[in-house]
Scaffold this motif. Structure first.
Motif, mmCIF file in Angstrom:
data_model
loop_
_atom_site.group_PDB
_atom_site.id
_atom_site.type_symbol
_atom_site.label_atom_id
_atom_site.label_comp_id
_atom_site.label_asym_id
_atom_site.label_seq_id
_atom_site.Cartn_x
_atom_site.Cartn_y
_atom_site.Cartn_z
ATOM 1 N N ALA A 1 0.781 -1.153 0.362
ATOM 2 C CA ALA A 1 0.097 -0.202 -0.437
ATOM 3 C C ALA A 1 1.663 1.170 0.484
ATOM 4 O O ALA A 1 2.201 1.203 0.314
ATOM 5 C CB ALA A 1 -1.197 -0.259 0.899
ATOM 6 N N THR A 2 0.323 1.958 -0.604
ATOM 7 C CA THR A 2 0.922 3.594 -0.423
ATOM 8 C C THR A 2 0.104 4.747 0.364
ATOM 9 O O THR A 2 -1.444 4.812 -0.365
ATOM 10 C CB THR A 2 1.066 3.870 -2.349
ATOM 11 N N TYR A 3 0.472 4.755 1.215
ATOM 12 C CA TYR A 3 -0.484 6.421 1.921
ATOM 13 C C TYR A 3 0.556 7.722 0.916
ATOM 14 O O TYR A 3 1.751 7.797 1.471
ATOM 15 C CB TYR A 3 -0.364 5.925 2.949
ATOM 16 N N ALA A 4 -0.130 8.668 1.190
ATOM 17 C CA ALA A 4 0.305 10.007 0.353
ATOM 18 C C ALA A 4 -0.904 11.257 1.040
ATOM 19 O O ALA A 4 -2.118 10.675 1.016
ATOM 20 C CB ALA A 4 0.292 10.336 -1.615
ATOM 21 N N GLU A 5 -0.291 11.328 1.480
ATOM 22 C CA GLU A 5 -0.567 13.363 2.008
ATOM 23 C C GLU A 5 -1.968 13.621 1.112
ATOM 24 O O GLU A 5 -1.135 14.152 -0.003
ATOM 25 C CB GLU A 5 0.161 14.363 2.414
ATOM 26 N N GLU A 6 -2.563 14.461 1.295
ATOM 27 C CA GLU A 6 -4.272 15.371 0.438
ATOM 28 C C GLU A 6 -3.140 15.834 -0.186
ATOM 29 O O GLU A 6 -3.388 16.538 -2.136
ATOM 30 C CB GLU A 6 -5.147 15.112 0.735
ATOM 31 N N ASN B 1 -2.248 15.151 -6.717
ATOM 32 C CA ASN B 1 -2.500 16.119 -7.830
ATOM 33 C C ASN B 1 -4.300 15.399 -8.409
ATOM 34 O O ASN B 1 -4.845 14.871 -7.697
ATOM 35 C CB ASN B 1 -2.464 15.684 -9.315
ATOM 36 N N GLU B 2 -5.241 16.490 -8.442
ATOM 37 C CA GLU B 2 -6.749 16.013 -9.485
ATOM 38 C C GLU B 2 -7.015 14.566 -9.925
ATOM 39 O O GLU B 2 -7.709 14.181 -8.829
ATOM 40 C CB GLU B 2 -6.788 17.243 -10.649
ATOM 41 N N ALA B 3 -5.956 13.913 -10.697
ATOM 42 C CA ALA B 3 -6.271 12.493 -10.923
ATOM 43 C C ALA B 3 -5.556 11.332 -9.308
ATOM 44 O O ALA B 3 -6.206 10.394 -9.377
ATOM 45 C CB ALA B 3 -5.382 12.233 -11.853
ATOM 46 N N GLY B 4 -5.433 12.144 -8.104
ATOM 47 C CA GLY B 4 -5.525 11.224 -6.895
ATOM 48 C C GLY B 4 -3.758 10.649 -7.302
ATOM 49 O O GLY B 4 -3.354 9.657 -6.381
ATOM 50 N N ARG B 5 -2.772 10.765 -7.927
ATOM 51 C CA ARG B 5 -1.196 10.242 -8.297
ATOM 52 C C ARG B 5 -0.246 11.639 -7.780
ATOM 53 O O ARG B 5 -0.693 12.907 -7.375
ATOM 54 C CB ARG B 5 -1.518 10.546 -9.141
ATOM 55 N N ILE B 6 0.596 11.312 -7.485
ATOM 56 C CA ILE B 6 1.256 11.930 -6.657
ATOM 57 C C ILE B 6 1.934 12.540 -7.444
ATOM 58 O O ILE B 6 2.560 12.787 -9.060
ATOM 59 C CB ILE B 6 2.812 11.124 -6.343
ATOM 60 N N ASP B 7 1.969 13.835 -7.216
ATOM 61 C CA ASP B 7 3.061 15.496 -7.999
ATOM 62 C C ASP B 7 3.833 15.533 -6.923
ATOM 63 O O ASP B 7 4.114 16.370 -6.014
ATOM 64 C CB ASP B 7 1.402 16.469 -7.522
#
Length: 184
Positions: A134-139, A143-149
């Motif tokens: 699993a990968t957890y990322a701060e909102e 980006n808008e697509a829910g991918r890491i920016d």
């Protein structure tokens, strides 16, 4: 003309991370600059065999990979300055655990929780071949697509052999675009 500089590892810089693992029932944190991608869902974390953290990784077959940003760099650096066998590093970071008990750094903008699939040993090193569970990322870094920016995240990079920390740089183009241009 190119000059032979020996067997220098020339694939740096790499993202700087702090690996977390439970060792004897407590989280231990270790600064890591030797890691790599093996596929879309597999990574390798290479640690010197003597590291205290290795005990917990081998016992539990789980670890977390916490991406370091500039805000957490001082504590991340500290996690690499002293061994968990000599100093209790369990309180160095605020942490939570996932359902399997893997410690994750609260301050890390992105954390990957991994299961160890295999261990590849070379002289003085244990390389943990891991599946990303699993990968957890701060909102705030999505980006808008829910991918890491990565423009927002700006992970710290580690460069060896100078042992310097770098910030990510400017975008110079899109992958697979330069080769599509027709050459005369």
């Amino acid at each position: 003309m190119k000059k032979n500089i020996g067997n220098a590892l020339a694939l740096y810089p790499t993202p700087l991370v702090v690996v977390g693992a439970m060792v004897d029932g407590k989280p231990n944190w270790l600064l890591v600059g030797h890691l790599g991608i093996i596929g879309h869902d597999h990574v390798m974390v290479s640690l010197a065999s003597a590291h205290y953290t290795n005990q917990g990784i081998k016992a539990n077959k789980k670890l977390s990979i916490n991406i370091v940003d500039e805000a957490m760099l001082a504590k991340a650096d500290r996690s690499g300055c002293v061994s968990g066998s000599k100093e209790d590093k369990s309180t160095l970071f605020d942490y939570i655990t996932d359902d399997a008990g893997v410690p994750m750094i609260v301050q890390a903008p992105v954390t990957m929780v991994c299961s160890v699939e295999d261990i590849y040993e070379t002289k003085g090193f244990e390389s943990f071949i891991c599946t990303i569970d699993a990968t957890y990322a701060e909102e705030s870094v999505l980006n808008e697509a829910g991918r890491i920016d990565y423009h927002t995240l700006k992970p710290v990079l580690f460069e060896m052999p100078t042992y310097e920390y770098l910030l990510t740089g400017d975008v110079i183009g899109k992958c697979m675009s330069y080769g599509k241009e027709k050459k005369d």
